[in-house]
Design a protein around this motif. Structure first.
Motif, PDB file in Angstrom:
ATOM      1  N   CYS B 415     -29.982 -67.095 -44.190  1.00 34.46           N
ATOM      2  CA  CYS B 415     -31.327 -67.270 -43.630  1.00 34.46           C
ATOM      3  C   CYS B 415     -31.932 -68.589 -44.069  1.00 34.46           C
ATOM      4  N   LYS B 417     -33.246 -69.484 -46.985  1.00 37.72           N
ATOM      5  CA  LYS B 417     -34.395 -69.484 -47.892  1.00 37.72           C
ATOM      6  C   LYS B 417     -34.052 -70.018 -49.284  1.00 37.72           C
ATOM      7  N   CYS B 418     -32.855 -69.707 -49.772  1.00 39.87           N
ATOM      8  CA  CYS B 418     -32.555 -70.174 -51.132  1.00 39.87           C
ATOM      9  C   CYS B 418     -31.281 -71.006 -51.193  1.00 39.87           C
ATOM     10  N   CYS B 421     -27.242 -69.931 -51.708  1.00 46.09           N
ATOM     11  CA  CYS B 421     -26.624 -69.363 -50.525  1.00 46.09           C
ATOM     12  C   CYS B 421     -26.509 -70.401 -49.413  1.00 46.09           C
ATOM     13  N   CYS B 481     -31.040 -62.644 -52.082  1.00 45.14           N
ATOM     14  CA  CYS B 481     -30.599 -61.356 -51.540  1.00 45.14           C
ATOM     15  C   CYS B 481     -29.082 -61.252 -51.612  1.00 45.14           C
ATOM     16  N   GLY B 484     -26.135 -64.093 -50.085  1.00 42.72           N
ATOM     17  CA  GLY B 484     -25.624 -65.102 -51.007  1.00 42.72           C
ATOM     18  C   GLY B 484     -25.087 -64.480 -52.286  1.00 42.72           C
TER      19      GLY B 484
HETATM   20  S1  SF4 Z   1     -29.272 -65.279 -50.362  1.00 42.92           S
HETATM   21 FE1  SF4 Z   1     -30.446 -64.120 -48.851  1.00 42.92          FE
HETATM   22  S2  SF4 Z   1     -32.503 -65.000 -49.058  1.00 42.92           S
HETATM   23 FE2  SF4 Z   1     -31.150 -66.495 -49.986  1.00 42.92          FE
HETATM   24  S3  SF4 Z   1     -30.644 -67.921 -48.280  1.00 42.92           S
HETATM   25 FE3  SF4 Z   1     -29.043 -66.352 -48.386  1.00 42.92          FE
HETATM   26  S4  SF4 Z   1     -29.693 -64.867 -46.848  1.00 42.92           S
HETATM   27 FE4  SF4 Z   1     -31.519 -66.070 -47.351  1.00 42.92          FE
END
Ligand code: SF4
Ligand SMILES: Cc1cc2nc3c(=O)[nH]c(=O)nc-3n(C[C@H](O)[C@H](O)[C@H](O)COP(=O)(O)O)c2cc1C
Ligand code: FES
Lengths: 141, 504
Positions: B415, B417-418, B421, B481, B484
């Motif tokens: 996604c 966000k972090c 990942c 999450c 990752g």
């Molecule tokens: S670990 Fe989860 S929250 Fe972080 S970038 Fe990957 S999908 Fe998004």
């Protein structure tokens, strides 16, 4: 009906729903084969969002395309279970059969994982494909 | 005229069930389209007077009708694959017409909801707690505790959200419920609504499931009067795997990018549109009607092992001879599932690896086949049950390329966000490519004489493998999450059990 009329009709269809954006985008994608800048602008205006916000959503999801592609699409699953059943060995033949006429689109899982390799054309699913069956599917797409 | 039963499940249809049904009908027979028994290698399966034939093509019809068919498998209910299961969630599989309310009621449908309405919120939650039911979407969180939190939150509006995003490869149990027994899911959602005080439910179904979407839309319409004042609405995903993560799913329902939200706040307190929300997997909610029948909770809790209570619909997939849906109590070993029930590989070659739990699940080696199906036992060996899908691989599989795919999948579906990942997954793909190439050679500006701080040599293959392990560590502990955070499981398990695949 003009494009704008159709667009505002779709938007009106979803008036009053909670979280209407994704359902609207699905209908627009279905109707026009894409969600382009003009559609983003109209949707943004109707939902009181900025176009940047709408574009952010459109570009996040794999199902929404910025430009229409007139070619027929064959989706081929290349996730783990289909790999274990040999889908990778079919890709060469598939690409050759598709050439420039058919768009091959990789997807990850169609939920038929015990019976792959699997493909989807429109809403029709096809299981247990071998090279010949997949090539035929692509030629008939 | 004979009554012929053929499934209208997506898998049966993808194997030619519609053409077959039309051919039987054309000969004047009554064709009933029922749910699938879940014996996928036999689809399309034809049932006449309880006897089965499969896999059937139109060319087999005459022989089936005159009793000379070599596709006969005997009485379906006595087939070892079926007879050895303990089917609660899939009790109706193969037996009822999915959208037929009479079939549903005749097989105990709505009994759980009626009783739930009689006993009220507190008692419902007590029973769900007593059943020991844990979330079937992957994390295994106790359903009763989640419900209790939502029930205890004060709000003018609460929601039940059914997670039907089922993106994991090797999983299809949610799909089979929605296509084969949709009222049971709706009943489970209505009971959840009764328990926590929610009047509205959403089912978020992935767009890759056209049949399930159509069936659920029809089922919601047909059962509207029965579950009222509870309202069920179907929403369709848009091709993002990460939207199976519950907070990303909520964002998507709200019409936003499917980015994961930081927790707290828990969705149970601030979920959909900021309101208290139950997010449960399809299988969690579908287990509910049975649990809410008289004595159901105790019967459920009596099955299973340790803290893994009840039954699990296990999905046998990939290169396996007898693939399909196998519901049984927790505790069964992986070896039993793959070899005894699954019959080994479909290709007839030796089993090399089994990935359990989808794209974020570890690859297990046949040496580990005595592990019991139990959340804690899997966690103890750095593996996970997840949504209980098994992908079997034969000895032609290359685990390095599967590890690469795990990283690639994470990169495609992140996604964003972090950083561990979003960036780590791409670096992971590059690293594995360099491992394949035998190491890293210095190039470009790195070779310039003024680069004093550069190592004088590139990296060996072993050093690159060490780097991959470090990267996995960073992703595992630094991701927000499980996308990752768990992608390292398939990568590290491949590296651990099949080092020779990486060092070629
Ligand atoms: S670990 Fe989860 S929250 Fe972080 S970038 Fe990957 S999908 Fe998004
Ligand atoms: C990347 C990712 C994908 C997920 N996909 C799903 C899914 O497809 N279906 C599902 O039920 N849960 C999925 N989950 C788990 C959900 O976040 C959540 O735990 C679950 O819906 C809670 O319901 P349960 O308690 O009934 O399992 C996923 C989690 C992550 C991190
Ligand atoms: S992995 Fe291909 S259909 Fe599931």
């Amino acid at each position: 009906m003009s494009r704008e009329q159709k667009l505002s009709e779709i938007i009106a269809d979803h008036a009053g729903r909670e979280g209407p954006l994704i359902p609207i985008l699905h209908d627009v994608q279905e109707e026009f084969g894409c969600v382009d800048e003009e559609a983003e602008q109209a949707i943004a205006a109707a939902l009181n969002l900025t176009r940047a916000e709408v574009h952010g959503v459109v570009s996040f999801y794999h199902d929404f395309k910025p430009k229409a592609d007139p070619r027929p699409v064959v989706q081929i699953c290349r996730a783990e279970s289909c790999k274990s059943r040999g889908v990778e060995a079919l890709i060469g033949d598939a690409e050759q059969a598709a050439g420039a006429r058919v768009k091959l689109h990789t997807v990850y899982c169609l939920g038929l994982c015990s019976s792959g390799p699997n493909a989807r054309v429109g809403d029709k699913l096809h299981a247990r494909l071998d090279s010949a069956a997949l090539v035929k599917l692509i030629e008939n797409a | 005229m004979t009554i012929v039963r053929i499934s209208d499940d997506a898998l049966a249809r993808a194997c030619g069930a519609d053409e077959l049904a039309a051919a039987f009908a054309k000969q004047g027979h009554e064709v009933q389209r029922v749910s699938s028994w879940g014996m996928h290698w036999l689809e399309p399966l034809v049932e006449i007077d309880g006897k089965g034939f499969g896999p059937v093509t139109v060319a087999d019809i005459d022989a089936i009708l005159d009793g000379s068919s070599d596709k006969a498998i005997g009485t379906i209910a006595e087939h070892p694959f079926i007879a050895s299961q303990q089917r609660l969630t899939f009790a109706r599989a193969g037996k009822t017409r999915p959208l037929n309310l009479e079939d549903y009621e005749a097989t105990g449908g709505w009994a759980g909801l009626k009783r739930a309405r009689r006993i009220g919120s507190d008692a419902i939650i007590e029973e769900v707690l007593a059943s020991g039911l844990r979330g079937r979407g992957g994390a295994g969180f106790p359903a009763g505790i989640k419900w209790k939190t939502v029930a205890g939150a004060a709000a003018d509006q609460k929601y039940i959200v059914c997670n039907a995003d089922e993106g994991d490869s090797a999983t299809f149990a949610d799909r089979m419920v929605m296509e084969g027994d949709p009222f049971q899911l709706i009943e489970g959602m209505a009971i959840a609504g009764e328990a926590v005080g929610a009047s509205k439910g959403y089912v978020y179904i992935r767009s890759e499931y056209p049949d399930a979407i159509a069936k659920m839309q029809a089922a919601a319409r047909i059962s509207a009067q029965i579950v009222a004042p509870f309202v069920v609405e179907i929403r369709v995903g848009a091709g993002a795997y990460v939207c199976g993560e519950e907070t990303s799913l909520l964002n998507s329902l709200e019409g936003k990018r499917g980015e994961v939200r930081a927790k707290p706040p828990l969705p149970a307190l601030k979920g959909l549109f900021g309101k208290p929300t139950v997010v449960n997997n399809v299988l969690t909610l579908t287990a509910i009607p049975h649990i809410l029948t008289e004595g159901g909770a105790a019967a459920y809790a009596a099955l299973g092992m340790g803290r893994s209570k009840g039954t699990m619909p296990i999905q046998l997939a990939g290169n396996i001879r007898h693939g399909g849906l196998y519901e049984t109590a927790f505790g069964i070993t992986l070896g039993e599932l793959v070899n005894d029930i699954g019959g080994g590989t479909a290709s007839g070659r030796p089993v090399k690896a089994v990935q359990v739990g989808g794209p974020l699940g570890a690859y297990l080696h046949p040496d580990q086949f005595d592990i019991p199906f139990d959340y804690e036992a899997y966690a103890a060996i750095d593996a996970l049950i997840g949504h209980a899908g098994l992908t079997v691989f034969d000895d032609t599989a290359d685990l390095r390329s599967m590890a690469r795919f795990a990283m690639e999948f994470c990169a495609v579906e992140s996604c964003g966000k972090c950083t561990p990942c979003r960036i780590g997954s791409t670096r992971g793909v590059e690293l594995i490519d360099r491992i394949s190439a035998g190491g890293r050679v210095l190039a470009g500006v790195e070779t310039a004489p003024q680069m004093h701080n550069m190592p004088k040599q590139g990296r060996t293959q072993d050093e690159e493998i060490q780097l991959l392990e470090d990267l996995c560590d960073t992703m595992k502990f630094g991701s927000l999450c499980a996308l990752g955070g768990f992608t390292p499981y398939p990568v590290m398990s491949a590296l651990k059990h099949w080092p020779e695949d990486f060092r070629k």
